[in-house]
Write a protein that holds these residues in place. Structure first.
Motif, PDB file in Angstrom:
ATOM      1  N   VAL A 135       0.848  -1.262   0.075  1.00 35.75           N
ATOM      2  CA  VAL A 135       0.167  -0.165   0.057  1.00 35.75           C
ATOM      3  C   VAL A 135       0.923   1.270  -0.080  1.00 35.75           C
ATOM      4  O   VAL A 135       0.819   2.249  -0.623  1.00 35.75           O
ATOM      5  CB  VAL A 135      -0.902  -0.170   1.364  1.00 35.75           C
ATOM      6  N   ALA A 136       1.929   1.226   0.904  1.00 34.00           N
ATOM      7  CA  ALA A 136       2.984   2.342   0.851  1.00 34.00           C
ATOM      8  C   ALA A 136       3.568   2.501  -0.425  1.00 34.00           C
ATOM      9  O   ALA A 136       3.522   3.648  -1.042  1.00 34.00           O
ATOM     10  CB  ALA A 136       3.748   2.274   2.071  1.00 34.00           C
ATOM     11  N   TRP A 137       3.924   1.719  -0.949  1.00 35.19           N
ATOM     12  CA  TRP A 137       4.510   1.636  -2.567  1.00 35.19           C
ATOM     13  C   TRP A 137       3.572   2.313  -3.403  1.00 35.19           C
ATOM     14  O   TRP A 137       4.021   3.175  -4.209  1.00 35.19           O
ATOM     15  CB  TRP A 137       5.206   0.306  -2.894  1.00 35.19           C
ATOM     16  N   LEU A 138       2.546   1.739  -3.427  1.00 33.37           N
ATOM     17  CA  LEU A 138       1.651   2.116  -4.720  1.00 33.37           C
ATOM     18  C   LEU A 138       0.978   3.675  -4.275  1.00 33.37           C
ATOM     19  O   LEU A 138       0.765   4.238  -5.334  1.00 33.37           O
ATOM     20  CB  LEU A 138       0.243   1.061  -4.374  1.00 33.37           C
ATOM     21  N   ARG A 190      -7.780   1.372   0.884  1.00 37.92           N
ATOM     22  CA  ARG A 190      -6.470   1.924   1.326  1.00 37.92           C
ATOM     23  C   ARG A 190      -5.991   2.802  -0.139  1.00 37.92           C
ATOM     24  O   ARG A 190      -5.418   3.752   0.254  1.00 37.92           O
ATOM     25  CB  ARG A 190      -5.483   0.992   1.767  1.00 37.92           C
ATOM     26  N   VAL A 191      -6.122   1.955  -1.071  1.00 39.72           N
ATOM     27  CA  VAL A 191      -5.758   2.427  -2.463  1.00 39.72           C
ATOM     28  C   VAL A 191      -6.503   1.911  -3.678  1.00 39.72           C
ATOM     29  O   VAL A 191      -6.769   0.804  -3.562  1.00 39.72           O
ATOM     30  CB  VAL A 191      -4.059   2.353  -2.547  1.00 39.72           C
ATOM     31  N   ALA A 192      -6.556   2.666  -4.757  1.00 42.37           N
ATOM     32  CA  ALA A 192      -7.421   2.273  -5.811  1.00 42.37           C
ATOM     33  C   ALA A 192      -6.253   2.658  -7.010  1.00 42.37           C
ATOM     34  O   ALA A 192      -6.325   3.950  -7.047  1.00 42.37           O
ATOM     35  CB  ALA A 192      -8.887   2.816  -5.954  1.00 42.37           C
ATOM     36  N   ARG A 193      -6.173   1.610  -7.871  1.00 38.84           N
ATOM     37  CA  ARG A 193      -5.451   1.797  -8.989  1.00 38.84           C
ATOM     38  C   ARG A 193      -6.020   1.154  -9.972  1.00 38.84           C
ATOM     39  O   ARG A 193      -6.613   0.218 -10.151  1.00 38.84           O
ATOM     40  CB  ARG A 193      -3.908   1.374  -8.581  1.00 38.84           C
TER      41      ARG A 193
END
Length: 84
Positions: A5-8, A40-43
């Motif tokens: 998550v941190a990387w993305l 947490r993240v959407a990509r």
């Protein structure tokens, strides 16, 4: 935050801007995913064939899938587990 998550969160997909220009629905999908509880993240993956969201729990991912499916019955959505 989990390493993935941190990387993305700190990265980008260089194809996202041109893909969204060609297919604005990609932006709609990312907004729908990112607006669900616990995302947490959407990509967008690769050139836009798939969009994904990362959640802390499978329960959150499944709830997100249900919300998205109700709101967009013509979209395909599923929840899964990342193995690593």
């Amino acid at each position: 935050a989990a390493p993935d998550v941190a990387w993305l969160t700190g990265s980008r997909n260089d194809l996202e801007i041109p893909a969204r220009a060609l297919l604005p629905v990609i932006g709609e999908v990312l907004e729908a995913l990112g607006g669900t509880h616990g995302c947490r993240v959407a990509r967008m993956s690769g050139s836009g064939a798939t969009c994904f969201g990362l959640f802390d729990t499978q329960t959150q991912a499944k709830a997100s899938t249900a919300i998205i499916t109700r709101g967009h019955p013509d979209w395909w959505a599923t929840a899964g587990i990342l193995a690593g």
